[in-house]
Design a protein around this motif. Structure first.
Motif, mmCIF file in Angstrom:
data_model
loop_
_atom_site.group_PDB
_atom_site.id
_atom_site.type_symbol
_atom_site.label_atom_id
_atom_site.label_comp_id
_atom_site.label_asym_id
_atom_site.label_seq_id
_atom_site.Cartn_x
_atom_site.Cartn_y
_atom_site.Cartn_z
ATOM 1 N N GLN A 108 -9.380 -0.640 -13.411
ATOM 2 C CA GLN A 108 -9.893 0.672 -13.798
ATOM 3 C C GLN A 108 -10.988 1.122 -12.823
ATOM 4 N N THR A 110 -11.206 0.750 -9.577
ATOM 5 C CA THR A 110 -10.677 1.353 -8.352
ATOM 6 C C THR A 110 -9.447 2.216 -8.606
ATOM 7 N N ASN A 111 -9.020 2.303 -9.862
ATOM 8 C CA ASN A 111 -7.810 3.043 -10.243
ATOM 9 C C ASN A 111 -6.630 2.620 -9.366
ATOM 10 N N SER A 112 -6.417 1.313 -9.295
ATOM 11 C CA SER A 112 -5.341 0.788 -8.459
ATOM 12 C C SER A 112 -4.618 -0.343 -9.177
ATOM 13 N N HIS A 222 -3.092 -3.713 -2.647
ATOM 14 C CA HIS A 222 -3.778 -2.870 -3.623
ATOM 15 C C HIS A 222 -3.228 -1.458 -3.445
ATOM 16 N N MET A 223 -2.665 -0.915 -4.490
ATOM 17 C CA MET A 223 -2.015 0.393 -4.398
ATOM 18 C C MET A 223 -2.667 1.364 -5.376
ATOM 19 N N PRO A 224 -3.137 2.528 -4.894
ATOM 20 C CA PRO A 224 -3.646 3.533 -5.838
ATOM 21 C C PRO A 224 -2.571 3.871 -6.864
ATOM 22 N N VAL A 225 -2.985 4.087 -8.107
ATOM 23 C CA VAL A 225 -2.022 4.396 -9.152
ATOM 24 C C VAL A 225 -1.244 5.648 -8.761
#
Length: 258
Positions: A108, A110-112, A222-225
Motif C-alpha cells: 500500500q 508504494t501502490n505496487s 515491482h510493478m505499479p498497480v
C-alpha cells in the motif's frame, strides 16, 4: 475487506482475452485439504515415470486434486504422486490436476505489486512475469514402502495447509515473511491446457523493502498497480498472472467509495 467478483465475471474475462485458464472458485477463506492417499497407477505409467525420473534433478511429491469432490473453496480431496508420475500422465494425454499455491503481494505504501520474472532456464514460461509460488508439498513418511504397498500418506510436508505453501514459497523466492489475513481474496484457477490447479492469495499486504530474489528461480519485479484495461494488454505475462491481477482489480473496483 474484499468484494467478490462472480465466477461468471472472471471466466468471461478469461474467454474474452483468450487466456488458457478458468476459475473454479472465489472466496475470502482458504480451503481445507484432505489427503485421500496415493493415486493408483497402471504399469504403463509406472514404467514411463521411471524413464522420466532419470532426467530430473529431484522427483518431489505432488498432490492431484479431485475437482469433482465438492465445493472446492471449502475443501479439496487429493491423491499423491511423484512429479515424474505426473509428467508420465501428461505424456499419455491426461491432464493431472497438480496443486500449487501462489501469492500476489501488494504494498500500500508504494501502490505496487510484486511479481517474479522467471529465469531464462526455467522449464515453465522462461522470461515471463508470473505470481510468486509453487507446488503444494503433501509430505510422505517412508514413501517407497508406502507407495509400493498402497498405504496411506502421512500428513507431513505443508500439513494440508496451502497457506503454508504460499508463505514458504514467498520466503524462498523473495525473502519475505508474509502473514496472509483471513479476509484475503482467494481464487482457485485451473490451466486449461495442462490441468494444473492453483490456490491464489491476492493482494496480500507486504513491505517490499527487504525483498531479494533467488536468482535460480527468477528476478523480482515491482510493478505499479495497473488498471484492468492495462492488464488485458500486458505482454510476457503468464495467463495465471494476468487472470489473477484482473480478479484482484475487479474486487477493488467493486469496493464502495467511502
Amino acid at each position: 475487506m474484499n468484494f467478490l467478483p462472480s465466477l461468471d465475471q472472471l471466466n468471461h474475462w478469461c474467454v474474452t482475452h483468450q487466456l488458457r485458464l478458468r476459475f473454479l472458485g472465489v472466496a475470502q477463506h482458504s480451503p481445507r485439504l484432505i489427503n485421500a492417499g496415493f493415486l493408483p497407477l497402471d504399469d504403463t505409467v509406472r514404467a514411463l515415470s521411471k524413464v522420466i525420473q532419470t532426467t530430473l534433478k529431484v522427483d518431489e511429491w505432488h498432490a492431484l486434486i479431485d475437482i469433482e469432490s465438492g465445493e472446492l473453496t471449502r475443501e479439496m480431496y487429493y491423491r499423491v504422486v511423484r512429479y515424474s508420475e505426473m509428467l508420465a500422465l501428461r505424456q499419455q494425454g491426461k491432464m493431472p490436476t497438480g496443486l500449487a499455491a501462489t501469492v500476489l503481494p501488494f504494498s500500500q505504501k508504494t501502490n505496487s505489486v510484486l511479481l517474479q520474472k522467471r529465469s531464462a532456464s526455467s522449464h515453465l514460461f522462461p522470461g515471463f512475469l508470473s505470481l510468486l509460488g509453487g507446488g503444494f508439498n503433501p509430505g510422505c513418511d517412508k514413501p517407497t514402502h508406502a507407495h509400493l504397498s498402497g498405504g496411506d500418506v502421512n500428513e507431513l510436508g505443508d500439513n494440508n495447509n496451502p497457506i503454508l505453501t504460499a508463505q514458504r514459497e514467498v520466503l524462498e523466492e523473495a525473502g519475505l515473511h508474509l502473514e496472509i489475513p483471513d479476509s484475503t481474496l482467494v481464487t482457485i484457477s485451473q490451466e486449461t491446457d495442462n490441468g494444473a490447479l492453483q490456490i491464489n492469495y491476492l493482494g496480500v499486504p507486504a513491505d517490499f523493502t527487504g525483498a531479494h530474489a533467488d536468482e535460480e528461480e527468477g528476478l523480482l519485479v515491482h510493478m505499479p498497480v495497473p488498471s484492468l484495461e492495462q492488464v488485458a494488454g500486458l505482454e510476457q505475462f503468464t495467463d495465471l498472472a494476468k487472470a489473477n491481477l484482473a480478479a484482484w482489480l475487479m474486487s477493488r473496483s467493486m469496493a464502495p467509495d467511502f
